[in-house]
Enzyme design. Sequence first.
Site, mmCIF file in Angstrom:
data_model
loop_
_atom_site.group_PDB
_atom_site.id
_atom_site.type_symbol
_atom_site.label_atom_id
_atom_site.label_comp_id
_atom_site.label_asym_id
_atom_site.label_seq_id
_atom_site.Cartn_x
_atom_site.Cartn_y
_atom_site.Cartn_z
ATOM 1 N N LYS A 110 0.816 -1.215 0.000
ATOM 2 C CA LYS A 110 0.000 0.000 0.000
ATOM 3 C C LYS A 110 0.852 1.268 0.000
ATOM 4 C CE LYS A 110 -4.193 -2.109 1.641
ATOM 5 N NZ LYS A 110 -3.697 -3.501 1.836
HETATM 6 C C1 LIG Z 1 -4.313 -4.596 1.160
HETATM 7 C C2 LIG Z 1 -3.528 -5.851 1.012
HETATM 8 C C3 LIG Z 1 -3.898 -6.863 0.081
HETATM 9 C C4 LIG Z 1 -5.156 -6.778 -0.758
HETATM 10 O O1 LIG Z 1 -5.068 -5.796 -1.762
HETATM 11 P P1 LIG Z 1 -6.393 -5.264 -2.496
HETATM 12 O O2 LIG Z 1 -5.940 -4.157 -3.354
HETATM 13 O O3 LIG Z 1 -7.310 -4.811 -1.386
HETATM 14 O O4 LIG Z 1 -6.963 -6.406 -3.251
HETATM 15 C C5 LIG Z 1 -3.081 -7.971 -0.050
HETATM 16 N N1 LIG Z 1 -1.973 -8.113 0.715
HETATM 17 C C6 LIG Z 1 -1.595 -7.185 1.616
HETATM 18 C C7 LIG Z 1 -0.380 -7.422 2.439
HETATM 19 C C8 LIG Z 1 -2.344 -6.014 1.800
HETATM 20 O O5 LIG Z 1 -1.961 -5.096 2.704
#
Ligand SMILES: *Cc1c(COP(=O)(O)O)cnc(C)c1O
Length: 460
Positions: A110
């Site tokens: 993120k």
């Molecule tokens: C947020 C997250 C996901 C999922 O991603 P999306 O974009 O919500 O599908 C997968 N792995 C980790 C470690 C995350 O923080």
Amino acid sequence: MAVTYVSTRGRAPELGFADVLLTGLAADGGLYCPATVPSLPELEPGLPYAEVARRVMWPYVEGSVEPDEWAALVADAYRAFRHREVCPVISLGDNHHLLDLTQGPTLAFKDVALQLVGRLLDRELARRHQRVVVVGATSGDTGSAAIEALAGRPNVDAVVLHPAGRVSEVQRRQMTTVDAPNIHNLAVDGTFDDCQDLVKAAFTAPELAGRHLSAVNSINWARIMAQIVYYVTAARTVAPDGGPVSFTVPTGNFGNVLAGWYAKRMGLAVDQLVVASNRNDVLARFFATGALEARTVEPSLSPSMDIQVSSNFERLLWEASGRDSEAVTELLTRFRAEGRATVPEPWVAAIRAEMTGFRLDDEGTLAEMARLHTELDRVIDPHTAVGLAAARACRRDRAVPMITLATADAAKFPDAVEKAVGARPALPPFLAELLSRPERMEPMANDLGALVEVIEGLPA
Ligand SMILES: *Cc1c(COP(=O)(O)O)cnc(C)c1O
């Protein structure tokens, strides 16, 4: 030509990028999507990540940001990453590659979007002489990425609620040791759902009607846009001749894999897109049955994927329907009300033509982590493990490079790692420091009045 944005529900005004950035959910309850999808720009070999990012995203922001300022913002956002390549690619053998998205300040993917979005948001607010309070609830990961992205930004306060005693110590310290006066951590006496309910209620509380509240959640288009870039850089790395590549994406709210779909739409040669889910498998069941059916969220070893309503799926449904906003609105209204909806066959066929779904339970996740440890001497996190297993199970053509997205560093999930390989991962040096830094957080009752009071106390 600058891209404009339209809502999936078809009843909100068409907006430019800057307004979409500040808006989040559209006024009609839909999600903003680009009205036209631009083509990938010319990209000669050897360009650094930030330069590819600047060029690939430019049509989406053109008209809202000056070119020089845009270049500076992008360069600044990716300077904070620990690896020179920002999102490096690692070969696992067998034409299978790992795209490492964990080199940002909080060790999870993120950061890649939020480091840019935090800067964009602050810049737009300065231009408008506005301040906002970003309010969010977190069960761990999202909170720290948002806090790192917003700390010290002059036009933003961030109020982040977490359930007291229910996030891991590392996750809590990643949030509470950020020393910036505009960051406000609230440890709520309640669960994650209580935190989410409080945030939702704050957005409609009459006492706060005069305040600018905002969210930087994963439905914000700017986050999707920023994620398109690493699909392009990874494909260029493993297939420099421009040949097709496939991607597998550990999925929760569907933002990350949707960015891969947009990369393909922009002209990237993508063969397969594999959507990897944990035991919360609403998407895998959709691919199998053509129906959307939400079940109760069950905790798993990959908590950031514990989601039963993947908000960003609405954007793909809208495109698969031929942008039939009325039909999409009707379908999603029914899904929200009844927890179940059958998707029209032509839409299902359109989506199946582009994506494959796969589900892996906790047992399979631990087995995959153990396998990587034994065979490749590599410690991986549980989210990435779901992706790797899905990639191996769903690959059609071994001649096409498969790229699995690594969404978190194993150090963030020491309990799962210990279960899988028998030893806890070492904290990277810059994280180990967290354990001795002072924490800043306020305990708060599970009570809207208390939250309103905190927000009212912030500068308007
Ligand atoms: C947020 C997250 C996901 C999922 O991603 P999306 O974009 O919500 O599908 C997968 N792995 C980790 C470690 C995350 O923080």
